[in-house]
Design a protein around this motif. Structure first.
Motif, PDB file in Angstrom:
ATOM      1  N   LEU A  12       0.829  -1.201   0.000  1.00 58.37           N
ATOM      2  CA  LEU A  12       0.000   0.000   0.000  1.00 58.37           C
ATOM      3  C   LEU A  12       0.864   1.252   0.000  1.00 58.37           C
ATOM      4  O   LEU A  12       1.724   1.426   0.864  1.00 58.37           O
ATOM      5  CB  LEU A  12      -0.909  -0.004   1.234  1.00 58.37           C
ATOM      6  CG  LEU A  12      -1.912  -1.156   1.239  1.00 58.37           C
ATOM      7  CD1 LEU A  12      -2.388  -1.444   2.643  1.00 58.37           C
ATOM      8  CD2 LEU A  12      -3.072  -0.830   0.332  1.00 58.37           C
ATOM      9  N   LEU A  69      -7.953   1.666  -4.955  1.00 53.22           N
ATOM     10  CA  LEU A  69      -6.582   1.185  -5.106  1.00 53.22           C
ATOM     11  C   LEU A  69      -6.209   1.198  -6.582  1.00 53.22           C
ATOM     12  O   LEU A  69      -6.900   0.606  -7.404  1.00 53.22           O
ATOM     13  CB  LEU A  69      -6.457  -0.248  -4.576  1.00 53.22           C
ATOM     14  CG  LEU A  69      -6.756  -0.460  -3.102  1.00 53.22           C
ATOM     15  CD1 LEU A  69      -6.771  -1.947  -2.770  1.00 53.22           C
ATOM     16  CD2 LEU A  69      -5.748   0.281  -2.247  1.00 53.22           C
ATOM     17  N   VAL A  93      -3.149   4.228  -2.747  1.00 53.13           N
ATOM     18  CA  VAL A  93      -4.444   4.339  -2.097  1.00 53.13           C
ATOM     19  C   VAL A  93      -4.954   5.758  -2.350  1.00 53.13           C
ATOM     20  O   VAL A  93      -4.322   6.732  -1.946  1.00 53.13           O
ATOM     21  CB  VAL A  93      -4.336   4.058  -0.582  1.00 53.13           C
ATOM     22  CG1 VAL A  93      -5.707   4.107   0.071  1.00 53.13           C
ATOM     23  CG2 VAL A  93      -3.657   2.718  -0.330  1.00 53.13           C
TER      24      VAL A  93
END
Length: 161
Positions: A12, A69, A93
């Protein structure tokens, strides 16, 4: 040659005010102790985006949805310390709910926002390579693989009669 399956990691990339969120792996972590890294995890019989959503909640206490995402970089890694190749997918993100919290202190000892041009040390090498690739608008990086073997090419010329 025997088939070796690749492990798939979901990472992430949280960005805020030209900074990125990185975690300091704990001193007893199985992977990269005392090293800065993305929030991440290995897929566990789930889609890579579902893995990212799960890891965000487990590691950071953050809520996000798969549609927020965006895949921004892939690193294909052959690590001499790991018998299996790693395919690391980095997702930007675009929207989340909450503030990062230390949810797994046995695995991660801190979360911090770092300027993109002043990353902490030590940092997991493939995380650094991914951030450099993203900054250069590249979508793919290979690390640790033997250099491609040069094949000799014989040029043939045809002559018209």
């Amino acid at each position: 040659m025997a088939t070796t399956l690749n492990l798939i990691g979901s990472h992430l990339l949280f960005e805020r005010n030209d900074e990125v969120l990185l975690g300091l792996r704990g001193p007893d972590a199985k992977f990269a102790p005392d090293t800065w890294h993305f929030p991440a995890g290995c897929c566990e019989h789930e889609s890579v985006k579902r893995c990212a959503v799960r890891e965000a909640e487990e590691e950071l206490g953050l809520l996000l949805a798969p549609e927020h995402l965006d895949l921004v970089h892939t690193v294909h890694l052959l690590d001499p310390g790991n018998p299996r190749p790693l395919l690391e997918l980095i997702f930007r993100v675009t929207r989340w709910s909450g503030e990062p919290q230390l949810m797994e202190p046995d695995k991660c000892s801190a979360w911090a926002w770092w300027p993109k041009d002043a990353l902490p040390q030590p940092i997991v090498p493939y995380a650094k390579a991914a951030l450099e690739g993203i900054a250069a608008d590249r979508t793919y990086t290979e690390l640790g693989w033997p250099a491609a073997r040069q094949s000799s090419v014989t040029a043939t010329t045809s002559k018209e009669s």
